[in-house]
Write a protein that holds these residues in place. Sequence first.
Motif: not given
Length: 391
Positions: A118-143
């Motif tokens: 198992n090789i794990f990576g991390i998905g945090i940074s976005e094109p518009g959210a680097g240092s300001a990671m709290t600007d991330m817009i990737t959404s998670a919707t429970p279904d």
Amino acid sequence: MFQLDPELESFRNDARKVAERAFAAKAAYWDEEEIYPMENLKLMAELGYLGITIPEEYGGSGAPVVQGTIMLEEIARVCFNTALIAQGAINGPSRAITVLGSEEQKKRWLPGCVRGENIFGIGISEPGAGSAMTDMITSATPDGKYVVLNGQKCFCTGGHVATHIMVFARWGKTQGPRGIGSIVVEKGTPGFEIGHPGPKMGGRGVAEVELFFDHCRVPVENLIMAGDPDSTRSFKRLMSSFGPERVGNAAMCLGVAQGAYELARSYSLERKQFGKPICEFQGIQWKIADMATQIHAARLMIYRAATNLVDGFPDPLEAAYAKLYANEMVQRVTNEALQIHGHYGFTREFPLERMVRDSRGFSLGGGTTEILRNTIAAMVYGRAFDQRAGS
């Protein structure tokens, strides 16, 4: 005086021998060819290095964080790309899962991490959210029994070979730190695509990729922590998982700096100018003295951070101190080591130019040096500051 116990010093000696015997010879090859050192990952798995800090009940050694820190230091001293792999294995998502994951998740994922399967990576940074990671817009919707992801991530280190990605996303129509949680996405999940590796300056053997999520349905059993739309609790707890990554980042800085320093010291004893070894010149002596002092200071800060744990993670302030200092120290030391080598250091016959390139990325990943200064200031003042433009 701070001193490691004999067992840890013995481990250091063993790790150094392994690194010099198995990793040093091909360090330039991985960099030049931009190839992931998969054979080194397999060897580290055989040696138990990938599970060194994972609890014994999940197949690991259950060693203290400081032992993993020493291992990273010794590997980075000769091969930064191999150290990057070890860093991801012991201080990345596996550490977060060890502390934050459910018992079922630990049993399902951690033994595979130890074996290198198992090789794990991390998905945090976005094109518009680097240092300001709290600007991330990737959404998670429970279904129902799934969480549906939509969005894009970038700069995922080693994502092209990863079997699992720990993705940070936003639950609900929230802003800032509220509503941010995390879930593990397995390779091959419908709606999940991995982009092509992009060229970069250093750490070229472990590529970075973009990640794309298009109505990607992830089983709820993979949820590490759901985002809380009404508070910052989930975000703060997840952010604590950055502590090990920051200390590991600093440990790799220490290793690269130590390697560069040793090369420069040896070269200064052998290289002659004006009829005598260049170590006889005070200008060189001062460079070596400054390098040795800075490395010593960094080592003390890093080992302290790796030793002082709070709820399973390094103390946030200690980790920030260590990473900030080490990030800037390694750039000074590698640059001076190259300078001592003169034009030879600028050529690819010597590893100094590679070390200079590799050292530059440390101050970008896991929190830039600017963000770390903000973090330290907030903890020193005991209050948060609004960093938004124009505030």
